[in-house]
Design an enzyme around this catalytic site. Structure first.
Site, PDB file in Angstrom:
ATOM      1  CD  GLN A 269       3.168  12.830   8.415  1.00  0.00           C
ATOM      2  OE1 GLN A 269       2.441  11.872   8.199  1.00  0.00           O
ATOM      3  NE2 GLN A 269       4.134  13.193   7.569  1.00  0.00           N
ATOM      4  CG  HIS A 272      -0.531  12.711   4.780  1.00  0.00           C
ATOM      5  ND1 HIS A 272      -0.277  12.042   3.626  1.00  0.00           N
ATOM      6  CD2 HIS A 272       0.606  12.673   5.507  1.00  0.00           C
ATOM      7  CE1 HIS A 272       0.984  11.612   3.640  1.00  0.00           C
ATOM      8  NE2 HIS A 272       1.537  11.982   4.771  1.00  0.00           N
ATOM      9  CD  GLU A 337       0.938   7.266  11.073  1.00  0.00           C
ATOM     10  OE1 GLU A 337       0.490   8.438  11.098  1.00  0.00           O
ATOM     11  OE2 GLU A 337       0.903   6.562  10.053  1.00  0.00           O
ATOM     12  CG  HIS A 338       4.776   9.419  11.930  1.00  0.00           C
ATOM     13  ND1 HIS A 338       3.578   9.751  11.320  1.00  0.00           N
ATOM     14  CD2 HIS A 338       5.359   8.502  11.131  1.00  0.00           C
ATOM     15  CE1 HIS A 338       3.452   9.053  10.201  1.00  0.00           C
ATOM     16  NE2 HIS A 338       4.510   8.289  10.060  1.00  0.00           N
ATOM     17  CG  ASP A 371       6.141  10.097   5.696  1.00  0.00           C
ATOM     18  OD1 ASP A 371       5.895   9.237   6.562  1.00  0.00           O
ATOM     19  OD2 ASP A 371       5.614  11.225   5.687  1.00  0.00           O
ATOM     20  CG  HIS A 430      -9.069 -36.027  22.595  1.00  0.00           C
ATOM     21  ND1 HIS A 430     -10.365 -35.995  22.174  1.00  0.00           N
ATOM     22  CD2 HIS A 430      -8.511 -34.859  22.161  1.00  0.00           C
ATOM     23  CE1 HIS A 430     -10.598 -34.867  21.526  1.00  0.00           C
ATOM     24  NE2 HIS A 430      -9.473 -34.164  21.494  1.00  0.00           N
TER      25      HIS A 430
HETATM   26  N1  LIG Z   1      -0.689   5.280   7.061  1.00  0.00           N
HETATM   27  C1  LIG Z   1      -0.076   5.389   5.900  1.00  0.00           C
HETATM   28  O1  LIG Z   1       0.940   4.811   5.670  1.00  0.00           O
HETATM   29  C2  LIG Z   1      -0.667   6.251   4.837  1.00  0.00           C
HETATM   30  C3  LIG Z   1       0.020   6.452   3.631  1.00  0.00           C
HETATM   31  C4  LIG Z   1      -0.595   7.221   2.666  1.00  0.00           C
HETATM   32  C5  LIG Z   1      -1.861   7.761   2.890  1.00  0.00           C
HETATM   33  N2  LIG Z   1      -2.466   7.543   4.087  1.00  0.00           N
HETATM   34  C6  LIG Z   1      -3.816   8.026   4.363  1.00  0.00           C
HETATM   35  O2  LIG Z   1      -4.692   7.307   3.502  1.00  0.00           O
HETATM   36  C7  LIG Z   1      -5.822   8.116   3.230  1.00  0.00           C
HETATM   37  C8  LIG Z   1      -6.043   8.142   1.725  1.00  0.00           C
HETATM   38  O3  LIG Z   1      -7.335   8.609   1.440  1.00  0.00           O
HETATM   39  P1  LIG Z   1      -7.780   9.063  -0.013  1.00  0.00           P
HETATM   40  O4  LIG Z   1      -9.211   9.474   0.093  1.00  0.00           O
HETATM   41  O5  LIG Z   1      -6.799  10.049  -0.527  1.00  0.00           O
HETATM   42  O6  LIG Z   1      -7.627   7.791  -0.951  1.00  0.00           O
HETATM   43  P2  LIG Z   1      -8.244   6.325  -0.902  1.00  0.00           P
HETATM   44  O7  LIG Z   1      -7.623   5.596  -2.037  1.00  0.00           O
HETATM   45  O8  LIG Z   1      -8.139   5.719   0.437  1.00  0.00           O
HETATM   46  O9  LIG Z   1      -9.807   6.493  -1.216  1.00  0.00           O
HETATM   47  C9  LIG Z   1     -10.291   6.855  -2.476  1.00  0.00           C
HETATM   48  C10 LIG Z   1     -11.514   6.007  -2.800  1.00  0.00           C
HETATM   49  O10 LIG Z   1     -12.545   6.239  -1.841  1.00  0.00           O
HETATM   50  C11 LIG Z   1     -13.791   5.935  -2.430  1.00  0.00           C
HETATM   51  N3  LIG Z   1     -14.778   6.965  -2.104  1.00  0.00           N
HETATM   52  C12 LIG Z   1     -14.596   8.301  -2.057  1.00  0.00           C
HETATM   53  N4  LIG Z   1     -15.762   8.914  -1.765  1.00  0.00           N
HETATM   54  C13 LIG Z   1     -16.685   7.928  -1.627  1.00  0.00           C
HETATM   55  C14 LIG Z   1     -18.080   7.928  -1.310  1.00  0.00           C
HETATM   56  N5  LIG Z   1     -18.745   9.058  -1.096  1.00  0.00           N
HETATM   57  N6  LIG Z   1     -18.710   6.731  -1.219  1.00  0.00           N
HETATM   58  C15 LIG Z   1     -18.039   5.566  -1.422  1.00  0.00           C
HETATM   59  N7  LIG Z   1     -16.725   5.525  -1.742  1.00  0.00           N
HETATM   60  C16 LIG Z   1     -16.060   6.688  -1.836  1.00  0.00           C
HETATM   61  C17 LIG Z   1     -13.607   5.921  -3.918  1.00  0.00           C
HETATM   62  O11 LIG Z   1     -13.828   4.622  -4.376  1.00  0.00           O
HETATM   63  C18 LIG Z   1     -12.153   6.308  -4.131  1.00  0.00           C
HETATM   64  O12 LIG Z   1     -11.561   5.531  -5.133  1.00  0.00           O
HETATM   65  C19 LIG Z   1      -5.541   9.494   3.839  1.00  0.00           C
HETATM   66  O13 LIG Z   1      -6.208   9.571   5.081  1.00  0.00           O
HETATM   67  C20 LIG Z   1      -4.025   9.485   4.081  1.00  0.00           C
HETATM   68  O14 LIG Z   1      -3.622  10.253   5.180  1.00  0.00           O
HETATM   69  C21 LIG Z   1      -1.901   6.790   5.046  1.00  0.00           C
HETATM   70  N1  LIG Z   2       3.033   9.850   6.423  1.00  0.00           N
HETATM   71  C1  LIG Z   2       2.325   8.774   5.746  1.00  0.00           C
HETATM   72  C2  LIG Z   2       2.021   7.695   6.763  1.00  0.00           C
HETATM   73  O1  LIG Z   2       1.325   8.184   7.822  1.00  0.00           O
HETATM   74  C3  LIG Z   2       3.093   8.144   4.650  1.00  0.00           C
HETATM   75  C4  LIG Z   2       3.414   9.019   3.487  1.00  0.00           C
HETATM   76  C5  LIG Z   2       3.445   8.697   2.180  1.00  0.00           C
HETATM   77  N2  LIG Z   2       3.845   9.778   1.497  1.00  0.00           N
HETATM   78  C6  LIG Z   2       4.078  10.732   2.331  1.00  0.00           C
HETATM   79  N3  LIG Z   2       3.807  10.270   3.565  1.00  0.00           N
HETATM   80 ZN   LIG Z   3       3.553  11.550   5.249  1.00  0.00          ZN
END
Ligand SMILES: NC(=O)c1ccc[n+]([C@@H]2O[C@H](COP(=O)([O-])OP(=O)(O)OC[C@H]3O[C@@H](n4cnc5c(N)ncnc54)[C@H](O)[C@@H]3O)[C@@H](O)[C@H]2O)c1
Ligand SMILES: N[C@H](CO)Cc1c[nH]c[nH+]1
Ligand SMILES: [Zn+2]
Length: 440
Positions: A269, A272, A337-338, A371, A430
Site C-alpha cells: 500500500q 501507491h 481502509e484495509h 486489490d 392536506h
Molecule cells: N481507493 C482506491 O480504490 C484507489 C485505487 C487506485 C488508486 N487510488 C489512489 O488514487 C490516487 C491517484 O492519484 P494520481 O495522481 O495517480 O491520479 P489521478 O488520476 O487521481 O490524478 C491525475 C490528474 O490530477 C490532475 N492534476 C495533477 N496535478 C495538478 C495540478 N497541479 N493542478 C490541477 N490538477 C492537477 C491532472 O489533471 C491529472 O490528470 C492515489 O492517491 C492512489 O493511492 C485509490
Molecule cells: N489498494 C488500492 C485501493 O486502496 C487499490 C489498488 C489498485 N491497484 C492496486 N491497488
Molecule cells: Zn493497492
C-alpha cells in the site's frame, strides 16, 4: 519500542504505554488533504471554466495538466473499436488474468443485488420498495502516477450488475500514454464511453456535461486531491460515492507470520503514493523488530522504493501494544481502509471489529489479492470513514422508491389519522385531501 539494529529505516516506532501515545497516533492519522485552500481555489476555477466553456476548457486543461497537445475533444475520445482492439491485442496471460478477475468481481457483486419488495396489509393496502438503477454513471479511473485497470473493473462491474443504462469513464493519459490494459478492462466491463480526461476537469465534465461528454447522475471512483476536492464540490448537483483519501493498510500480527511477508504487505500500500499509510501492530516486540529488519533489507529491492520510503517516513508506523485487547481497540480507533488480521484464529476476532473497509483474514490473505481479483470491491472508505461508510457496491448504482397503494378501506383508516395530524400542523389542504377519501 526499544531501539533495534535496523534504525536506518525511517518509520515511527510507537508503544501504547508511552505517555503521549494518543497524541502521536492522532498526528499519524491526521489527513486534511481536501481542505487545502490553494487546491480548493484551483478546483473552483477549473469547475467554473468547464461549466462555462465546456469542451474548450477540457482541451486546455488536458494540455496543461497532462502535458498533451490536442486541439479537439475528438482526440480525447476513445471508440469502442479502439477498446476492443486493446483487449484483443493483449498478451494471452494478461487477457486471461483480466478476464478471470472480471469474472470473480462480477460473481461477488451479483450477491449484492437487492430485490424490490412489498407486503399487503389486511385491508388490501400494499406497501413496498422498488429498486431502480441509475440512468447514467460516471466512473473516474485514476491515472496520474500509475495506471489502474483493476479500478476500471471495480467501478464499472458493479454499475453493470446494478443495471445502469450508460457508463461513462474518464481516465487521464499523462504525456498522451494510453495504457492498453485500462482500455481492455473498459471493453471487458462494458463501459459505453471513454474520455481521456483527468483531475477536476474530468469530474466537472461528468457533473455538468459538455458538448461531447454526457452529463451523469453520479460520479464514483478514487483519485488524487484534485479529484476528491472536485467531487466534494459537485455533490448535490450529482451523487458521489465517497471522498477517498490515499490508500491505507493496518496489519495486526500475533508474531506467527513470516516477517518478510508482512514487510511486503506494508509496502504494497505504501507504494501507491507518498501519502499512503502502512501501519503494523503487534504485542510481540521481537517480531516487530524482525519485521523492521525485513523492511530495511527488502525496501531497496523495490521498483518504487523512493515512494515507499517517503510514505513510511511520513505516515507509516510500527506500534507495540500490550495485548490482543489493545490491538482490537486500535483497529476500531483507526477504522482502516484495509485490515489484515495476520493471526492464528482470525474468525475469533471478527465480531469485535466494528470499523474497517475490508478485512483480510489469516496469514495467507494478502491485501493485494483483494486489490485485484478476490472479488470484493477495492474502492473502500479511507481516513477513518469506515466508521460510517462502506465499500463501493451495486447499491451505489441504484436507488429506491417507496411504493404505497391504498385500498378504499385502507384510505379510510389512514385518512382519519392523516387528517388529524394535518390539522395539528395547520395544513388544511392536506387534511381535506385525505378526508375526501374517507369512506362515508
Ligand atoms: N481507493 C482506491 O480504490 C484507489 C485505487 C487506485 C488508486 N487510488 C489512489 O488514487 C490516487 C491517484 O492519484 P494520481 O495522481 O495517480 O491520479 P489521478 O488520476 O487521481 O490524478 C491525475 C490528474 O490530477 C490532475 N492534476 C495533477 N496535478 C495538478 C495540478 N497541479 N493542478 C490541477 N490538477 C492537477 C491532472 O489533471 C491529472 O490528470 C492515489 O492517491 C492512489 O493511492 C485509490
Ligand atoms: N489498494 C488500492 C485501493 O486502496 C487499490 C489498488 C489498485 N491497484 C492496486 N491497488
Ligand atoms: Zn493497492
Amino acid at each position: 519500542m526499544s531501539p533495534s539494529p535496523t534504525d536506518g529505516v525511517d518509520i515511527a516506532r510507537l508503544t501504547t504505554s508511552q505517555a503521549d501515545f494518543d497524541r502521536c497516533l492522532a498526528d499519524l492519522l491526521a489527513w486534511e488533504g481536501v481542505s487545502d485552500a490553494e487546491v480548493q481555489r484551483r478546483v473552483d476555477e477549473i469547475l467554473a471554466a468547464v461549466k462555462a466553456q465546456g469542451d474548450a476548457a477540457l482541451v486546455e486543461y488536458s494540455n496543461r495538466f497532462d502535458r498533451l497537445a490536442v486541439t479537439s475533444m475528438a482526440e480525447l475520445t476513445l471508440s469502442e473499436g479502439r477498446l476492443r482492439q486493446a483487449f484483443e491485442g493483449l498478451p494471452t496471460e494478461q487477457r486471461e488474468a483480466l478476464s478471470s478477475a472480471a469474472e470473480r468481481i462480477r460473481a461477488y457483486h451479483e450477491h449484492q443485488k437487492p430485490a424490490s419488495w412489498h407486503y399487503t396489509e389486511a385491508d388490501g393496502t400494499v406497501l413496498g420498495q422498488q429498486v431502480t438503477p441509475l440512468d447514467r454513471a460516471g466512473i473516474y479511473v485514476p491515472g496520474g502516477k500509475a495506471a489502474y485497470p483493476s479500478s476500471v473493473l471495480m467501478n464499472a462491474i458493479p454499475a453493470h450488475v446494478a443495471g445502469v443504462r450508460e457508463i461513462v469513464m474518464v481516465v487521464p493519459t499523462p504525456d498522451g500514454i494510453l495504457n492498453e490494459l485500462v482500455l481492455a478492462a473498459a471493453y471487458l466491463a462494458g463501459v459505453d464511453h471513454v474520455f481521456t480526461l483527468g483531475g477536476a476537469q474530468a469530474v466537472a465534465a461528468l457533473a455538468f456535461g459538455t458538448e461531447t461528454v454526457p452529463r451523469v447522475d453520479k460520479v464514483v471512483g478514487p483519485g488524487n486531491i484534485y479529484v476528491a476536492t472536485a467531487k466534494r464540490a459537485v455533490f448535490g448537483q450529482v451523487g458521489i460515492d465517497m471522498i477517498a483519501g490515499p490508500s491505507e493498510i493496518l496489519v495486526i500480527s500475533d508474531g506467527g507470520t513470516d516477517p518478510d511477508w508482512l514487510a511486503m504487505d506494508l509496502f504494497s500500500q505504501a507504494e501507491h503514493d507518498e501519502d499512503a499509510q502502512a501501519v503494523l501492530v503487534s504485542w510481540d516486540l521481537e517480531h516487530l523488530q524482525a519485521v523492521e529488519a525485513s523492511i530495511a533489507r527488502l525496501l531497496p529491492t523495490l521498483e518504487r522504493a523512493p515512494i515507499v520510503r517517503e510514505s513510511l517516513a511520513r505516515r507509516g508506523a510500527l506500534i507495540h501494544c500490550r495485548d490482543r485487547d489493545e490491538a482490537v481497540a486500535l483497529i476500531n480507533r483507526i477504522a482502516p481502509e484495509h485490515l489484515e488480521l495476520s493471526v492464528a484464529n482470525p474468525e475469533g476476532w471478527l465480531s469485535e471489529v466494528r470499523h474497517a473497509g475490508a478485512i483480510f483474514m489469516g496469514r495467507y490473505t494478502a491485501e493485494a489479492l483483494g486489490d485485484y481479483c478476490a472479488g470484493p470491491n477495492h474502492v473502500l472508505p479511507t481516513s477513518g470513514t469506515a466508521r460510517f461508510s462502506s465499500p463501493l457496491g451495486v447499491y451505489d448504482f441504484q436507488k429506491r422508491s417507496s411504493i404505497i397503494h391504498c385500498s378504499a378501506e385502507g384510505a379510510g383508516e389512514l385518512g382519519k389519522v392523516a387528517s388529524t395530524l394535518a390539522r395539528g400542523e395547520s395544513l388544511t389542504a392536506h387534511a381535506r385531501s385525505a378526508e375526501y377519501r374517507l369512506t362515508p
